[in-house]
Scaffold this motif. Sequence first.
Motif, PDB file in Angstrom:
ATOM      1  N   PHE A  19       2.862   1.145  -7.550  1.00  9.14           N
ATOM      2  CA  PHE A  19       3.500  -0.767  -7.415  1.00  9.14           C
ATOM      3  C   PHE A  19       2.909  -1.641  -6.392  1.00  9.14           C
ATOM      4  N   ASP A  20       1.739  -1.211  -5.729  1.00 10.63           N
ATOM      5  CA  ASP A  20       0.740  -2.235  -4.881  1.00 10.63           C
ATOM      6  C   ASP A  20       0.341  -3.853  -5.746  1.00 10.63           C
TER       7      ASP A  20
ATOM      8  N   ASN B  62       0.370  -1.273  -0.142  1.00 13.82           N
ATOM      9  CA  ASN B  62       0.148   0.347   0.213  1.00 13.82           C
ATOM     10  C   ASN B  62       0.430   1.413  -0.063  1.00 13.82           C
ATOM     11  N   LEU B  63       1.843   0.819   0.601  1.00 13.99           N
ATOM     12  CA  LEU B  63       2.937   2.536   1.216  1.00 13.99           C
ATOM     13  C   LEU B  63       3.475   2.369  -0.645  1.00 13.99           C
ATOM     14  N   GLY B  64       4.147   1.511  -0.862  1.00 18.06           N
ATOM     15  CA  GLY B  64       4.739   1.732  -2.627  1.00 18.06           C
ATOM     16  C   GLY B  64       6.563   1.659  -2.070  1.00 18.06           C
ATOM     17  N   ASN B  65       6.454   1.223  -0.987  1.00 18.31           N
ATOM     18  CA  ASN B  65       7.860   1.120  -0.211  1.00 18.31           C
ATOM     19  C   ASN B  65       8.585   0.034   0.088  1.00 18.31           C
TER      20      ASN B  65
ATOM     21  N   THR C 249      -1.274  -5.588 -10.996  1.00 19.91           N
ATOM     22  CA  THR C 249      -1.519  -4.784 -10.075  1.00 19.91           C
ATOM     23  C   THR C 249      -2.182  -3.770 -10.231  1.00 19.91           C
ATOM     24  N   LYS C 250      -2.018  -3.362  -8.722  1.00 19.78           N
ATOM     25  CA  LYS C 250      -3.078  -2.654  -8.129  1.00 19.78           C
ATOM     26  C   LYS C 250      -2.533  -0.936  -8.393  1.00 19.78           C
TER      27      LYS C 250
END
Length: 287
Positions: free
Chosen positions: A146-147, A104-107, A162-163
């Motif tokens: 990039f989730d 969710n955060l993309g990190n 991807t979401k």
Amino acid sequence: MKKILFFFAFFFFQFGFSQQTDFLKIKKFEVAVFSDTLSENSGLTFFKENLLTINDSGNSSEVFTINKKNGTIINRIATNLKNTDWEAITSDSIHIYIGDFGNNLGNRKDLKVFQIPSDSITNAKEIPYYYPEQKEFVPKNLKNNFDAEAMIYLNDKIHIFTKEWASKATSHYTIDPQISEIQAAEKLEMFPTDFVVTDASYFNKKLYLVGYTKNTEVFLSVFNETKKGFFFETKPQKFYLGSALSVGQIEGIAVNQTGIYISGEKFVTPIGNSKPRLYFIPHEKIK
């Protein structure tokens, strides 16, 4: 994924869909309300005609076999794997695959798929990967592309969808399950779904994607396989399934010769909760 409270969405419902959309309210296809054990179920798949599911982050690292007719848990298998953020499950003829790639955060820099032999649950293999298009890893909660929460196994590859919170699209990547070292996911195609994709299934040369919008609208898109392993060259059939306020936060889909199974996790809102549910739609209902 963890519950998302879409505060502003409860008062604004949009019917201006950019793609032709049919209505297929799945509430009438409800099979069961899941027990609290599956309140955060995420993903569905068939393995030798058994319907399997998992729970996402913050829950146990178990694989559940569920009854297709009443949603009860038939069997639960504990694994010794870490559930950082399990979001998808799929299978081939001898393995079960679990996507630990919720982001969710993309990190996250530890994206992976677990390959689990069906006859030896302790001999799981990690398949680590990354998106070569991602250049920064600054946390952007629900604003990154990039989730991921959806995958299928097809043509000896794992296909990840991807979401994309920012673009409201999905990108189709593949990774090779034969490779144990970290690998770059290969991007094949992209499609502007207008909703975030939460699960995928493949059956009879069709790709089924489910997901939702921030306005709690739940959708199903059905794509034809136009050439081997490609789906986004033509527009799909798109169906509005209802609001997450009534049908739950849809997180799973599995398709076989009898029809389409869809699952939703518990959906928490300031004005009430929707219970986790299982639905079944016969194929003839979407022709």
